[in-house]
Write a protein that holds these residues in place. Structure first.
Motif, PDB file in Angstrom:
ATOM      1  N   MET A 194       0.832  -1.205   0.000  1.00  0.00           N
ATOM      2  CA  MET A 194       0.000   0.000   0.000  1.00  0.00           C
ATOM      3  C   MET A 194       0.869   1.258   0.000  1.00  0.00           C
ATOM      4  SD  MET A 194      -3.331  -0.851   2.363  1.00  0.00           S
ATOM      5  CE  MET A 194      -2.504  -1.731   3.664  1.00  0.00           C
ATOM      6  N   SER A 195       1.949   1.232   0.778  1.00  0.00           N
ATOM      7  CA  SER A 195       2.846   2.380   0.818  1.00  0.00           C
ATOM      8  C   SER A 195       3.543   2.576  -0.524  1.00  0.00           C
ATOM      9  CB  SER A 195       3.881   2.193   1.929  1.00  0.00           C
ATOM     10  OG  SER A 195       4.783   3.280   1.972  1.00  0.00           O
ATOM     11  N   VAL A 196       4.011   1.479  -1.123  1.00  0.00           N
ATOM     12  CA  VAL A 196       4.725   1.597  -2.393  1.00  0.00           C
ATOM     13  C   VAL A 196       3.780   2.016  -3.511  1.00  0.00           C
ATOM     14  CG1 VAL A 196       6.072   0.338  -4.126  1.00  0.00           C
ATOM     15  CG2 VAL A 196       6.527  -0.015  -1.693  1.00  0.00           C
ATOM     16  N   ARG A 197       2.549   1.551  -3.474  1.00  0.00           N
ATOM     17  CA  ARG A 197       1.597   2.007  -4.501  1.00  0.00           C
ATOM     18  C   ARG A 197       1.395   3.514  -4.399  1.00  0.00           C
ATOM     19  NH1 ARG A 197      -1.560   0.999  -8.272  1.00  0.00           N
ATOM     20  NH2 ARG A 197      -1.514  -1.270  -8.315  1.00  0.00           N
ATOM     21  N   ARG A 198       1.310   4.027  -3.198  1.00  0.00           N
ATOM     22  CA  ARG A 198       1.167   5.471  -3.017  1.00  0.00           C
ATOM     23  C   ARG A 198       2.421   6.194  -3.532  1.00  0.00           C
ATOM     24  NH1 ARG A 198       0.058   5.076   2.033  1.00  0.00           N
ATOM     25  NH2 ARG A 198      -2.200   5.027   1.820  1.00  0.00           N
ATOM     26  N   SER A 199       3.587   5.666  -3.196  1.00  0.00           N
ATOM     27  CA  SER A 199       4.832   6.279  -3.647  1.00  0.00           C
ATOM     28  C   SER A 199       5.009   6.169  -5.156  1.00  0.00           C
ATOM     29  CB  SER A 199       6.028   5.624  -2.940  1.00  0.00           C
ATOM     30  OG  SER A 199       6.034   5.950  -1.568  1.00  0.00           O
ATOM     31  N   HIS A 200       4.435   5.157  -5.743  1.00  0.00           N
ATOM     32  CA  HIS A 200       4.472   4.998  -7.200  1.00  0.00           C
ATOM     33  C   HIS A 200       3.804   6.192  -7.872  1.00  0.00           C
ATOM     34  CE1 HIS A 200       2.924   2.709 -10.935  1.00  0.00           C
ATOM     35  NE2 HIS A 200       4.237   2.827 -11.088  1.00  0.00           N
ATOM     36  N   VAL A 272       7.356  -0.986 -12.690  1.00  0.00           N
ATOM     37  CA  VAL A 272       7.053  -1.026 -11.254  1.00  0.00           C
ATOM     38  C   VAL A 272       5.560  -1.268 -11.037  1.00  0.00           C
ATOM     39  CG1 VAL A 272       7.023   0.332  -9.124  1.00  0.00           C
ATOM     40  CG2 VAL A 272       9.038   0.391 -10.617  1.00  0.00           C
ATOM     41  N   GLY A 273       4.727  -0.619 -11.851  1.00  0.00           N
ATOM     42  CA  GLY A 273       3.285  -0.833 -11.731  1.00  0.00           C
ATOM     43  C   GLY A 273       2.889  -2.278 -11.968  1.00  0.00           C
ATOM     44  N   THR A 274       3.549  -2.922 -12.927  1.00  0.00           N
ATOM     45  CA  THR A 274       3.283  -4.342 -13.179  1.00  0.00           C
ATOM     46  C   THR A 274       3.656  -5.182 -11.974  1.00  0.00           C
ATOM     47  OG1 THR A 274       3.662  -4.056 -15.558  1.00  0.00           O
ATOM     48  CG2 THR A 274       3.831  -6.287 -14.691  1.00  0.00           C
ATOM     49  N   SER A 275       4.798  -4.871 -11.360  1.00  0.00           N
ATOM     50  CA  SER A 275       5.227  -5.610 -10.171  1.00  0.00           C
ATOM     51  C   SER A 275       4.257  -5.398  -9.016  1.00  0.00           C
ATOM     52  CB  SER A 275       6.636  -5.167  -9.755  1.00  0.00           C
ATOM     53  OG  SER A 275       7.582  -5.487 -10.747  1.00  0.00           O
ATOM     54  N   SER A 324      11.695  -3.562  -6.824  1.00  0.00           N
ATOM     55  CA  SER A 324      11.001  -2.476  -7.524  1.00  0.00           C
ATOM     56  C   SER A 324      11.109  -1.167  -6.754  1.00  0.00           C
ATOM     57  CB  SER A 324       9.528  -2.844  -7.717  1.00  0.00           C
ATOM     58  OG  SER A 324       9.397  -4.057  -8.437  1.00  0.00           O
ATOM     59  N   THR A 325      10.974  -1.249  -5.429  1.00  0.00           N
ATOM     60  CA  THR A 325      11.057  -0.059  -4.587  1.00  0.00           C
ATOM     61  C   THR A 325      12.428   0.592  -4.676  1.00  0.00           C
ATOM     62  OG1 THR A 325       9.416  -0.994  -3.063  1.00  0.00           O
ATOM     63  CG2 THR A 325      10.795   0.774  -2.217  1.00  0.00           C
ATOM     64  N   VAL A 326      13.472  -0.223  -4.681  1.00  0.00           N
ATOM     65  CA  VAL A 326      14.822   0.322  -4.771  1.00  0.00           C
ATOM     66  C   VAL A 326      15.033   1.028  -6.105  1.00  0.00           C
ATOM     67  CG1 VAL A 326      17.279  -0.263  -4.862  1.00  0.00           C
ATOM     68  CG2 VAL A 326      15.816  -1.298  -3.125  1.00  0.00           C
ATOM     69  N   GLN A 327      14.474   0.488  -7.188  1.00  0.00           N
ATOM     70  CA  GLN A 327      14.656   1.160  -8.471  1.00  0.00           C
ATOM     71  C   GLN A 327      13.924   2.507  -8.512  1.00  0.00           C
ATOM     72  OE1 GLN A 327      16.725   1.152 -10.615  1.00  0.00           O
ATOM     73  NE2 GLN A 327      16.069   0.970 -12.742  1.00  0.00           N
ATOM     74  N   VAL A 328      12.774   2.603  -7.872  1.00  0.00           N
ATOM     75  CA  VAL A 328      12.109   3.905  -7.778  1.00  0.00           C
ATOM     76  C   VAL A 328      12.948   4.851  -6.915  1.00  0.00           C
ATOM     77  CG1 VAL A 328       9.986   5.133  -7.152  1.00  0.00           C
ATOM     78  CG2 VAL A 328       9.852   2.812  -8.066  1.00  0.00           C
ATOM     79  N   GLY A 329      13.597   4.303  -5.876  1.00  0.00           N
ATOM     80  CA  GLY A 329      14.507   5.113  -5.078  1.00  0.00           C
ATOM     81  C   GLY A 329      15.703   5.600  -5.885  1.00  0.00           C
ATOM     82  N   ASN A 330      16.253   4.715  -6.718  1.00  0.00           N
ATOM     83  CA  ASN A 330      17.337   5.126  -7.610  1.00  0.00           C
ATOM     84  C   ASN A 330      16.901   6.294  -8.490  1.00  0.00           C
ATOM     85  OD1 ASN A 330      19.229   3.175  -6.797  1.00  0.00           O
ATOM     86  ND2 ASN A 330      18.447   1.658  -8.231  1.00  0.00           N
ATOM     87  N   LEU A 331      15.689   6.200  -9.011  1.00  0.00           N
ATOM     88  CA  LEU A 331      15.160   7.257  -9.876  1.00  0.00           C
ATOM     89  C   LEU A 331      15.086   8.584  -9.114  1.00  0.00           C
ATOM     90  CD1 LEU A 331      13.761   8.234 -12.490  1.00  0.00           C
ATOM     91  CD2 LEU A 331      11.588   7.486 -11.460  1.00  0.00           C
ATOM     92  N   ALA A 332      14.520   8.565  -7.904  1.00  0.00           N
ATOM     93  CA  ALA A 332      14.370   9.800  -7.133  1.00  0.00           C
ATOM     94  C   ALA A 332      15.734  10.419  -6.814  1.00  0.00           C
ATOM     95  CB  ALA A 332      13.600   9.523  -5.844  1.00  0.00           C
ATOM     96  N   GLU A 333      16.707   9.592  -6.462  1.00  0.00           N
ATOM     97  CA  GLU A 333      18.032  10.104  -6.130  1.00  0.00           C
ATOM     98  C   GLU A 333      18.703  10.727  -7.355  1.00  0.00           C
ATOM     99  OE1 GLU A 333      22.293  10.237  -5.851  1.00  0.00           O
ATOM    100  OE2 GLU A 333      21.189   8.792  -7.095  1.00  0.00           O
TER     101      GLU A 333
END
Length: 487
Positions: A194-200, A272-275, A324-333
């Motif tokens: 739920m948290s990652v979907r929101r962060s997505h 990420v959405g698919t995951s 998937s979460t780490v790759q979104v983190g990579n993107l933000a950084e």
């Protein structure tokens, strides 16, 4: 509901559920009276199943929670433990666990207060359920060990009395039914997804805001481009970002092709959405399943011993969510790095400092973001393949689903901080002369950040600002979901 139960909630158990639970308990007592061996009720536990258990049923319950109280490490957050209790309640209410009918109202009463058992983080291997963590739940409900009340840790007996709760009485099968399921694994994974979907959605929002502040051409989101790509979630991500960027006017001064941290975001966030979609499906199945052993089927006259407590499905899903979460983190950084670099940010001051040298802008924020991303990468090693035999080789293959789920939940929290860091930088860019977004949606988001986070002039501690920005982004994401930005 998993998130809502962090506060007191009113829950009602349907009458037909209570009847099923009662019928199952009566069936269990009949089987015992008939001399049928039932694991953990008439026998020892784990590899000691070949020996008889204790003759007194209440003593047998004491033995379950006593020998399993071997957890270590810091306590789990109370809201995670309360979500775990809700998950266990839902499983037990299905009427196949043999539990005494009085246990369910006790769990309901607990969730109606601010009470939360104190549960150490380390101990479960995610096979035979979350035995050790759930043993601490059972003990606290009996008034033993420690608990939290309104976030304050105290002796469990004191917390029960202050909350107006009565110590739970366990008998016969009750203790094993409480501990022999993957409820912590499922609850933690549910909270994480739920948290990652929101962060997505936040990642799409911040990417759009960054592109607008820089004056990027939104052609990388073109319908025909993403249609040709062929991945439905990438098309959906691009569509949501186009909503945020509706009305934007490119400056025409940006490079023909933006860095991948802008140009490839629909492809990255689509994957990420698919995951997330897959993980949600697995977690919902687990939450709605019964991870118990043995299970009782009065309608068939059957007591079935098996392995539904083997948390492999959620273990795999949680590890996928972590990656998937780490790759979104990579993107933000990387987006943060782009924004603070005067060679790539359209000529804004380095580190977005008002007076470079005298001021340092978001330099500390970027350093912390780099540390967060490094820690996330180290933590992304899959837990689900780390099987180690234990329990005299009774548990000779284990999934470590609990570790996978808690890891995913930790990473979800880290991702929120990275997004908060990027949001603080976007707000600071506006202060030092960055372009005001030309998209109404992006301008509205920036204005809310400006209202919340003061300009960095002069330098000041920014740790609280990052956390506040992360909270605001969650709020905006929830509002966007209501407005149709999210499916």
């Amino acid at each position: 509901m998993l998130e809502r139960v962090s506060d007191p909630v009113e829950i009602r158990i349907a009458d037909d559920a209570l009847k099923r639970v009662d019928a199952c308990h009566v069936f269990l007592l009949d089987r015992i009276a008939a001399g049928v061996d039932i694991y953990g009720t008439t026998t020892g536990f784990g590899p000691l199943v070949v020996f008889s258990g204790r003759r007194d049923a209440a003593d047998q319950c004491n033995n379950v929670v006593g020998h399993l109280s071997a957890g270590q490490g810091e306590d789990l957050p109370p809201h995670v433990v309360r979500a775990t209790v809700l998950t266990r309640l839902w499983s037990l209410a299905r009427g196949h666990s043999g539990i005494s009918p009085g246990v369910l109202p006790a769990l309901v009463a607990m969730l109606g207060t601010q009470f939360a058992p104190a549960v150490p983080r380390v101990g479960s291997v995610g096979a035979s359920g979350d035995l050790i963590p759930l043993a601490y739940v059972a003990r606290a409900l009996r008034g033993e060990n420690s608990a939290y009340l309104s976030g304050i840790r105290m002796p469990a007996g004191d917390a029960l009395r202050s909350a107006g709760l009565t110590p739970l009485v366990l008998d016969g099968r009750d203790a094993l039914a409480l501990v022999n399921g993957t409820s912590l694994t499922a609850a933690a994974a549910g909270l994480a997804v739920m948290s990652v979907r929101r962060s997505h959605l936040v990642a799409m929002m911040l990417t759009a805001l960054l592109a607008d502040v820089l004056g990027s051409d939104p052609g990388f989101l073109a319908d025909e481009l993403l249609d040709a790509f062929g991945h439905s979630q990438a098309r959906a991500a691009a569509g949501r970002m186009r909503q945020f960027l509706d009305g934007t006017a490119p400056t025409g001064t940006r490079p023909l092709q933006e860095p991948y941290s802008i140009r490839c975001t629909p492809q990255l966030l689509g994957a990420v959405g698919t995951s997330i979609e897959h993980v949600e499906h697995v977690v919902v199945d687990d939450l709605n399943g019964i991870s118990d052993n043995p299970m009782f089927f009065p309608e068939k006259g059957a007591v079935v011993h098996g392995g539904n407590f083997f948390g492999q499905p959620v273990a795999f899903a949680a590890d996928l969510l972590s990656v998937s979460t780490v790759q979104v983190g990579n993107l933000a950084e990387r987006q943060l790095d782009l924004l603070v670099d005067p060679h790539r940010n359209g000529g804004l001051n380095p580190m977005l400092a008002t007076k470079p040298g005298e001021q340092h802008g978001v330099q500390g924020v970027q350093l912390a973001a780099t540390a967060i991303v490094a820690a996330m990468r180290r933590a992304a090693v899959p837990a689900s393949m780390q099987s180690l035999p234990t329990n005299l080789h009774n548990q000779d293959v284990v999934p470590f689903g609990t570790q996978a789920a808690l890891n995913a939940l930790d990473l979800a929290g880290s991702l929120r901080l990275l997004h908060g860091s990027l949001a603080v930088a976007l707000r600071q860019a506006a202060h030092i002369g960055g372009r005001r977004p030309t998209s109404p949606a992006c301008a509205a988001i920036l204005d809310r950040l400006i209202d919340l986070v003061p300009a960095i002039d002069p330098d000041r501690p920014l740790d609280a600002d990052v956390r506040s920005a992360a909270d605001l982004l969650d709020t905006i994401a929830d509002e966007c979901t209501d407005l149709g930005y999210q499916r």
